[in-house]
Write a protein that holds these residues in place. Structure first.
Motif, PDB file in Angstrom:
ATOM      1  N   GLU A   1       0.808  -1.210   0.000  1.00 37.11           N
ATOM      2  CA  GLU A   1       0.000   0.000   0.000  1.00 37.11           C
ATOM      3  C   GLU A   1       0.852   1.275   0.000  1.00 37.11           C
ATOM      4  O   GLU A   1       0.607   2.205  -0.773  1.00 37.11           O
ATOM      5  CB  GLU A   1      -0.918  -0.026   1.223  1.00 37.11           C
TER       6      GLU A   1
ATOM      7  N   LYS B   1      -8.792   6.750   0.537  1.00 38.25           N
ATOM      8  CA  LYS B   1      -8.781   6.039   1.827  1.00 38.25           C
ATOM      9  C   LYS B   1      -9.363   6.934   2.927  1.00 38.25           C
ATOM     10  O   LYS B   1     -10.171   6.490   3.747  1.00 38.25           O
ATOM     11  CB  LYS B   1      -7.353   5.609   2.172  1.00 38.25           C
TER      12      LYS B   1
ATOM     13  N   SER C   1      -8.317  -0.992   2.819  1.00 43.36           N
ATOM     14  CA  SER C   1      -7.036  -1.532   2.360  1.00 43.36           C
ATOM     15  C   SER C   1      -7.010  -1.597   0.845  1.00 43.36           C
ATOM     16  O   SER C   1      -8.048  -1.743   0.189  1.00 43.36           O
ATOM     17  CB  SER C   1      -6.844  -2.937   2.938  1.00 43.36           C
ATOM     18  N   LEU C   2      -5.797  -1.517   0.328  1.00 41.55           N
ATOM     19  CA  LEU C   2      -5.583  -1.799  -1.085  1.00 41.55           C
ATOM     20  C   LEU C   2      -5.741  -3.309  -1.265  1.00 41.55           C
ATOM     21  O   LEU C   2      -5.420  -4.080  -0.357  1.00 41.55           O
ATOM     22  CB  LEU C   2      -4.141  -1.400  -1.409  1.00 41.55           C
TER      23      LEU C   2
ATOM     24  N   LEU D   1      -9.562  -0.383  -3.845  1.00 42.79           N
ATOM     25  CA  LEU D   1      -9.506  -0.406  -2.381  1.00 42.79           C
ATOM     26  C   LEU D   1     -10.792  -1.033  -1.876  1.00 42.79           C
ATOM     27  O   LEU D   1     -11.840  -0.916  -2.513  1.00 42.79           O
ATOM     28  CB  LEU D   1      -9.419   1.022  -1.837  1.00 42.79           C
TER      29      LEU D   1
END
Ligand code: C5P
Length: 296
Positions: free
Chosen positions: A223, A237, A249-250, A257
């Protein structure tokens, strides 16, 4: 003519830890894969023929319809292992965003192996099918299992995990194509992998029961480098958190994401704040087997 219409499910990486760099240029990973209900649809039509012939119809998608397509490679590898003449037409309805870390190409490749295996009444052993999958790409073997699974080695050594309970997840697709080799290269150059890391987190019998248990586990080592290249992902995010996400989260090497929301419930409200987004649920192994392998 025989036809098989199969879903080709996407995955997210609930955990992606990069442990060390290997001599072959790949990286040793510890990752938890999870299939989700976002899927492409692949229609395989098989016609009797005196020789092997493959035609790909990619529809409106931007994916190549030639020998660089993983479906093409998968069908040809299968044919090498089981050289029986047939004409195969594959129609691909693409819904999984490309170069998004959702495993669309890898899933298509695995589903192609499964489709041919089903058509020819399973002529190859499971270990042979797995070895073909490994040759097609590090993420391909996982899609011969589906559900929740631990990937080690290049991510291609798969151990089934007990199904993790499904929590609705919001996926946001920023539309930035992330090249996996490029991301790993940046990771190497970043110096983040200063010493080899240990396998620590995932015990084979571990099964998060609550969203809180799940949230503790989620991490993605790639990430930081992906966000450094694409600061807009960091903004997305933050937007997730503002919309009430408890974790974001990626997935894979990006750029999609995923996030989970506290209210046990529907991230549908939050989805309205993101132009390109999908609300997904987990597909467990039993459902995966039934829908891709056709039951048993
Ligand atoms: O196997 P696949 O073709 O999907 O991998 C694409 C690229 O991603 C590899 O060529 C490598 O650069 C990188 N990769 C890696 N370590 C892994 C998986 C992928 O370095 N475990």
């Amino acid at each position: 003519m025989e036809q098989l219409i199969l879903p080709s499910f996407a995955k997210i990486n609930l955990v992606l830890r990069v442990l060390r760099k290997r001599r072959d240029g790949y990286h040793t990973l510890e990752t938890v894969f999870q299939t989700i209900d976002l899927h492409d649809e692949l229609t395989f039509s098989f016609y009797p023929s005196t020789h092997f012939h493959l035609v790909l119809d990619v529809g409106k998608s931007e994916i190549p319809a030639d020998s660089s397509n993983l479906i093409y490679k998968a069908c040809h590898l299968f044919h090498e292992a089981h050289p029986v003449p047939v004409r195969i037409e594959v129609q691909i309805e693409k819904r999984i965003p490309l170069q998004a870390g959702l495993g669309g190409g890898s899933s298509n490749a695995a589903v192609s192996l499964i489709a041919l295996s089903r058509y020819f009444r399973r002529p190859l052993k499971r270990t042979e099918l797995l070895s073909l999958a490994r040759r097609l790409g590090a993420d391909v073997p996982f899609f011969l299992y589906g559900g929740t699974a631990l990937g080690t080695g290049r991510g291609d050594r798969i151990r089934r995990l007990p199904d993790w309970p499904s929590f609705p997840t919001l996926l946001v697709h920023p539309g930035i194509p992330c090249s996996t080799p490029g991301v790993y290269r940046s990771y190497d150059e970043s110096g983040l992998l200063t010493r080899n890391r240990d396998f620590i987190k995932i015990h084979l019998d571990q099964r998060p029961e609550s969203l809180k248990d799940l949230v503790i586990l989620i991490e993605n080592d790639l990430e930081q480098v992906v966000f450094a290249h694409y600061p807009e992902l960091d903004s997305i995010k933050k937007k997730f958190v503002e919309a009430g996400a408890v974790t974001v989260s990626l997935t894979g090497s990006g750029s999609s994401l995923f996030g989970f929301f506290k209210t046990d419930g529907d991230p549908g409200e939050a989805a309205k704040k993101f132009p390109a987004s999908t609300v997904a649920r987990f597909v467990n192994r039993a459902e995966y087997r039934a829908r891709v392998f056709g039951g048993k």
